[in-house]
Design an enzyme around this catalytic site. Structure first.
Site, PDB file in Angstrom:
ATOM      1  CB  CYS A 122      -0.901  -0.016   1.232  1.00  0.00           C
ATOM      2  SG  CYS A 122      -1.863   1.486   1.449  1.00  0.00           S
TER       3      CYS A 122
ATOM      4  CB  SER B   7      -0.147   3.675   4.298  1.00  0.00           C
ATOM      5  OG  SER B   7      -1.350   4.169   3.862  1.00  0.00           O
TER       6      SER B   7
ATOM      7  CG  HIS C 220       2.944   7.721   2.372  1.00  0.00           C
ATOM      8  ND1 HIS C 220       3.558   8.113   1.218  1.00  0.00           N
ATOM      9  CD2 HIS C 220       1.620   7.884   2.148  1.00  0.00           C
ATOM     10  CE1 HIS C 220       2.645   8.491   0.333  1.00  0.00           C
ATOM     11  NE2 HIS C 220       1.462   8.348   0.875  1.00  0.00           N
TER      12      HIS C 220
ATOM     13  CG  HIS D 287      -1.420  -1.388   6.264  1.00  0.00           C
ATOM     14  ND1 HIS D 287      -0.289  -0.958   5.627  1.00  0.00           N
ATOM     15  CD2 HIS D 287      -2.454  -0.773   5.678  1.00  0.00           C
ATOM     16  CE1 HIS D 287      -0.628  -0.107   4.678  1.00  0.00           C
ATOM     17  NE2 HIS D 287      -1.949   0.022   4.683  1.00  0.00           N
TER      18      HIS D 287
ATOM     19  CB  CYS E  87      -5.344  -1.117   3.547  1.00  0.00           C
ATOM     20  SG  CYS E  87      -5.103   0.670   3.434  1.00  0.00           S
TER      21      CYS E  87
HETATM   22  N1  COD Z   1      -2.450  14.992  -8.401  1.00  0.00           N
HETATM   23  C1  COD Z   1      -3.139  13.891  -8.757  1.00  0.00           C
HETATM   24  N2  COD Z   1      -2.682  12.623  -8.546  1.00  0.00           N
HETATM   25  C2  COD Z   1      -1.484  12.506  -7.961  1.00  0.00           C
HETATM   26  C3  COD Z   1      -0.705  13.616  -7.566  1.00  0.00           C
HETATM   27  C4  COD Z   1      -1.240  14.903  -7.804  1.00  0.00           C
HETATM   28  N3  COD Z   1      -0.580  16.016  -7.456  1.00  0.00           N
HETATM   29  N4  COD Z   1       0.441  13.150  -7.002  1.00  0.00           N
HETATM   30  C5  COD Z   1       0.386  11.817  -7.057  1.00  0.00           C
HETATM   31  N5  COD Z   1      -0.762  11.404  -7.629  1.00  0.00           N
HETATM   32  C6  COD Z   1      -1.246  10.053  -7.876  1.00  0.00           C
HETATM   33  C7  COD Z   1      -0.165   9.050  -8.243  1.00  0.00           C
HETATM   34  O1  COD Z   1       0.192   9.114  -9.599  1.00  0.00           O
HETATM   35  C8  COD Z   1      -0.858   7.728  -7.871  1.00  0.00           C
HETATM   36  O2  COD Z   1      -1.580   7.197  -8.956  1.00  0.00           O
HETATM   37  C9  COD Z   1      -1.846   8.124  -6.750  1.00  0.00           C
HETATM   38  O3  COD Z   1      -1.812   9.551  -6.679  1.00  0.00           O
HETATM   39  C10 COD Z   1      -1.433   7.547  -5.385  1.00  0.00           C
HETATM   40  O4  COD Z   1      -1.568   6.187  -5.459  1.00  0.00           O
HETATM   41  P1  COD Z   1      -0.593   5.106  -4.742  1.00  0.00           P
HETATM   42  O5  COD Z   1      -0.786   3.839  -5.509  1.00  0.00           O
HETATM   43  O6  COD Z   1       0.752   5.678  -4.604  1.00  0.00           O
HETATM   44  O7  COD Z   1      -1.187   4.982  -3.295  1.00  0.00           O
HETATM   45  P2  COD Z   1      -2.463   4.235  -2.649  1.00  0.00           P
HETATM   46  O8  COD Z   1      -3.666   4.395  -3.501  1.00  0.00           O
HETATM   47  O9  COD Z   1      -2.056   2.849  -2.306  1.00  0.00           O
HETATM   48  O10 COD Z   1      -2.646   5.034  -1.264  1.00  0.00           O
HETATM   49  C11 COD Z   1      -2.618   6.397  -1.248  1.00  0.00           C
HETATM   50  C12 COD Z   1      -3.051   6.988   0.125  1.00  0.00           C
HETATM   51  C13 COD Z   1      -2.574   8.414   0.209  1.00  0.00           C
HETATM   52  C14 COD Z   1      -4.547   6.961   0.209  1.00  0.00           C
HETATM   53  C15 COD Z   1      -2.436   6.136   1.258  1.00  0.00           C
HETATM   54  O11 COD Z   1      -1.074   6.293   1.266  1.00  0.00           O
HETATM   55  C16 COD Z   1      -2.954   6.527   2.619  1.00  0.00           C
HETATM   56  O12 COD Z   1      -2.627   7.529   3.178  1.00  0.00           O
HETATM   57  N6  COD Z   1      -3.779   5.647   3.176  1.00  0.00           N
HETATM   58  C17 COD Z   1      -4.258   5.788   4.512  1.00  0.00           C
HETATM   59  C18 COD Z   1      -5.698   5.759   4.560  1.00  0.00           C
HETATM   60  C19 COD Z   1      -6.286   4.889   5.647  1.00  0.00           C
HETATM   61  O13 COD Z   1      -7.340   5.159   6.130  1.00  0.00           O
HETATM   62  N7  COD Z   1      -5.650   3.761   6.008  1.00  0.00           N
HETATM   63  C20 COD Z   1      -6.229   2.857   6.963  1.00  0.00           C
HETATM   64  C21 COD Z   1      -5.554   2.935   8.266  1.00  0.00           C
HETATM   65  S1  COD Z   1      -4.037   2.024   8.230  1.00  0.00           S
HETATM   66 ZN    ZN Z   2      -2.983   0.996   3.358  1.00  0.00          ZN
END
Ligand code: COD
Ligand code: ZN
Length: 397
Positions: A69, A71, A74, A90, A197
């Site tokens: 994921c 996260s 991150h 997770h 998640c």
């Molecule tokens: N504008 C538009 N899209 C963008 C930008 C931007 N400026 N920057 C990046 N992106 C795009 C990327 O190209 C990518 O496609 C997408 O954003 C992010 O996707 P991923 O694959 O990197 O990440 P995800 O989808 O797995 O997760 C992203 C979150 C930010 C949602 C994740 O990291 C997070 O914070 N999750 C926590 C949420 C939660 O409730 N978790 C449960 C408790 S553990």
């Molecule tokens: Zn997650």
């Protein structure tokens, strides 16, 4: 009445024998492979770790599959604070190997999903009909331990910390009973691990947090596994228009397959993307979602929803050191700004139902899985994420 008393006595007897048997049979330390993150911004190292037996009210799980994921990433890059060295992960699914004293929710052999948001069922939040962020979650105080304050992992003589109550990047993990739920014995674990998640977080943000309405217009900023799950939720709720926004155009085909009616790339416009969205929708969308985890995209999501009735949901966790600064007029005109973890779902109550909906083909979960790798290739899986090539990579043990 006398019959009822007899039944419950028999049940208690069976349970006592059973728990005694499992505790004694399995009370051993397991040596297995895990991906340990020793330092920030470094690759994971596959190490032999020792996994201690579950203490009272704890469960040891043999992991079968885990997703990678954003996260987790991150944490690696330092945006999301965790105690290191740690075993991250997770978004997993597995089979209960053994249980500690007093555990009643699951038994050895059960298929389960570890829960990054626990549900103790007793706290003021669990008792609230709408809230889900159980007091035992401790997101703002990431100790990296079990609820009792200790760890169950060691490697090379050092304690290794837990992550998000789950630590699924390990062949075996130990979780608290409040952080695990039994799912259908027929569920395909290498798929439904995503309910841990991405699926729950994105889907719930649309159907439960925003409460997307039929015929509405939605914008989803960030089309990773979480954002695409929000797209699935918007479609399921009957949205008429779903606009996907991402700086990586390679995400658009999948977004459209899942229900986005159009997709736009902010880099193709001179104007800020919220203005583009407002123009496209005659004043702003009904519902907007931020699934990137950045401050600027959170403001874009808020600004692109209609000033008088728009609802904007923050899904992504932002870098821990950053704060938002907004003009209150954005809210005074009538916008609603919300945020939730895990899609606002009470984890124990919702996860088995989501798994059932997936098995009944009501949720197209399969489309989120773009890659499958053996667990040992975890760093390759993270590379795919970094290069924007994957939606979800599932690691198989
Ligand atoms: N504008 C538009 N899209 C963008 C930008 C931007 N400026 N920057 C990046 N992106 C795009 C990327 O190209 C990518 O496609 C997408 O954003 C992010 O996707 P991923 O694959 O990197 O990440 P995800 O989808 O797995 O997760 C992203 C979150 C930010 C949602 C994740 O990291 C997070 O914070 N999750 C926590 C949420 C939660 O409730 N978790 C449960 C408790 S553990
Ligand atoms: Zn997650």
């Amino acid at each position: 009445m006398s019959t009822a008393g007899k039944v419950s006595k028999e049940k208690k007897f069976t349970f006592d024998i059973f728990s005694h048997y499992t505790i004694n049979k399995y009370k051993n330390v397991i040596k297995c492979k895990a991906a340990v993150l020793w330092d920030l911004k470094k690759p994971f190292s596959i190490e032999e770790v020792e996994v201690a037996p579950p203490k009272a009210y704890e469960v040891r799980i043999k992991m079968v599959a885990t997703g990678i994921c954003g996260s987790d990433d991150h944490v690696v890059n330092g945006h999301f604070v965790a105690t290191l060295p740690a075993i991250l992960g997770h978004e997993g699914a597995g089979i209960v190997e053994s249980i500690g004293e007093g555990v009643t929710a699951v038994k050895p052999g059960d298929k389960v999903i570890p829960l990054c948001v626990p549900q103790c069922g007793e706290c003021i939040i669990c008792k609230h009909p709408e809230a889900n962020n159980c007091v035992k979650m401790g997101l703002t105080n990431p100790r990296g331990t079990m609820q009792d304050g200790t760890t169950r992992f060691t490697c090379k003589g050092k304690p290794i910390y837990h992550f998000a109550h789950t630590s699924t990047f390990s062949e075996y993990t130990v979780v608290d009973e409040i952080s695990v739920v039994k799912i259908d014995a027929a569920a395909p674990l290498e798929k439904v691990c995503l309910v841990g998640c991405a699926l729950s977080t994105g889907y719930g943000s649309a159907v439960k947090v925003a409460k997307v309405t039929p015929g509405s217009t939605c914008a989803v900023i960030g089309l990773g596994g979480v954002g695409l799950s929000a797209v699935i939720g918007c479609k399921a709720a009957g949205a008429a228009r779903i606009i996907g926004v991402d700086i990586n155009k390679d995400k658009f085909a999948k977004a459209k397959e899942l229900g986005a009616t159009e997709c736009i790339n902010p880099q193709n416009f001179q104007k800020p993307i919220h203005e583009v969205l407002k123009e496209m929708t005659g004043g702003g969308v009904d519902f907007s979602f931020e699934a990137v985890g950045q401050i600027d995209t959170m403001l874009q999501a808020l600004s692109c929803c209609h000033e008088a009735f728009g609802v904007s949901v923050i899904i992504g966790v932002p870098p821990s050191s950053e704060n938002l600064s907004v003009n209150p007029m954005l809210l005074l005109t009538g916008r609603t700004w919300k945020g939730a973890l895990f899609g606002g779902f009470k984890s124990k109550d919702s996860v088995p139902k989501l798994v059932a909906d997936i098995m009944a083909k009501k949720i197209p979960l399969d489309l989120l899985i773009t890659h499958a790798l053996p667990f040992e290739k975890i760093n390759e899986g993270f590379d795919l994420l970094h290069h924007g090539k994957s939606i979800r990579t599932v690691l198989k043990f």
